[in-house]
Design an enzyme around this catalytic site. Sequence first.
Site, short mmCIF file in Angstrom:
data_model
loop_
_atom_site.label_atom_id
_atom_site.label_comp_id
_atom_site.label_asym_id
_atom_site.label_seq_id
_atom_site.Cartn_x
_atom_site.Cartn_y
_atom_site.Cartn_z
N SER A 149 8.33 1.88 -15.33
CA SER A 149 9.25 1.23 -14.41
C SER A 149 10.33 0.52 -15.21
O SER A 149 10.08 0.04 -16.33
CB SER A 149 8.51 0.20 -13.54
OG SER A 149 9.42 -0.57 -12.78
N TYR A 162 3.10 -7.03 -12.37
CA TYR A 162 3.63 -5.67 -12.35
C TYR A 162 4.46 -5.41 -13.61
O TYR A 162 4.32 -4.36 -14.25
CB TYR A 162 4.48 -5.48 -11.10
CG TYR A 162 4.96 -4.07 -10.87
CD1 TYR A 162 4.17 -3.14 -10.21
CD2 TYR A 162 6.22 -3.66 -11.32
CE1 TYR A 162 4.60 -1.84 -10.01
CE2 TYR A 162 6.66 -2.37 -11.11
CZ TYR A 162 5.85 -1.46 -10.46
OH TYR A 162 6.30 -0.18 -10.27
#
Length: 288
Positions: A149, A162
């Site tokens: 990501s 995250y």
Amino acid sequence: MIKTILAEGRVAVITGAASGIGLAAACRFAEAGMKVVLADLEDPRLEHAAEKVASRAPSGTSAVLAVPTDVSDVTSLQALREDVEARFGAVHLLMNNAGIGPGSSIFGPIQAWERVLATNLGGVINGTRVFGEAMIAHGDPAVIINTGSKQGITTPPGDPAYNVAKAGVKVFTEALQHELRNREGCAVSAHLLIPGFVFTGMTAGSRTDKPDAAWTPEQTVDFMIESLDRGDFYILCPDNDVPRALDEKRILWAAADIVENRPPLSRWHPDYGAAFADYLKRDRPVLG
């Protein structure tokens, strides 16, 4: 090399395959004639996904296998590998894609941290370790694709668990590719998929219609395959709002926090807002 892998009779294993990017990838691989294994948590969505993928496969259901799998559990992945090898044989494409995003804060519930790290990072490490050595041993060209990501690179505030997990995926995949390219005779390569804004179940929230800024999972997978065909390691995906040039500037600014000895996450620091805005106006991404 990717064209020799996306071919009839080759075997693909995708985790997090019941929806989103994983499902789009499974459909694309099935259309290419691969035997496709969908791994995800036990849920009706997994069977529905398998039916969709089978409808895209030239050989239909005989080329598709759905296996309930918890990527945070090594024994579950080992059972997946045994099922795959018994049904289809050697694996040529592994896509460690499973991920969750329940939200987190520094001092929030530890359970959120544990779940995100175990799935988003642990799942990539576990999947690679369970499948990787056999992929090296069979000698055929093969790829391991790990879904990272941009949040693991520029680490914006808001969801630290995250970000930490995805930063770990980046570091792990870089180390993996270094390991693979230095193994004599190894025909396996690793690649880091870095999606942009993609409209999936995880990112949709309460929205039912795709925002104009977002790409579809199918667009992301097409871009991924084009990048693999070029041999790219970093598969840095744009979207309808953020072009690659803007991503490059954001990434370089984040790296320059260390070089310039600025406060961490200076892009969001009130004392650096004007400097960052001025930096974005430059024609070329330059550090400092």
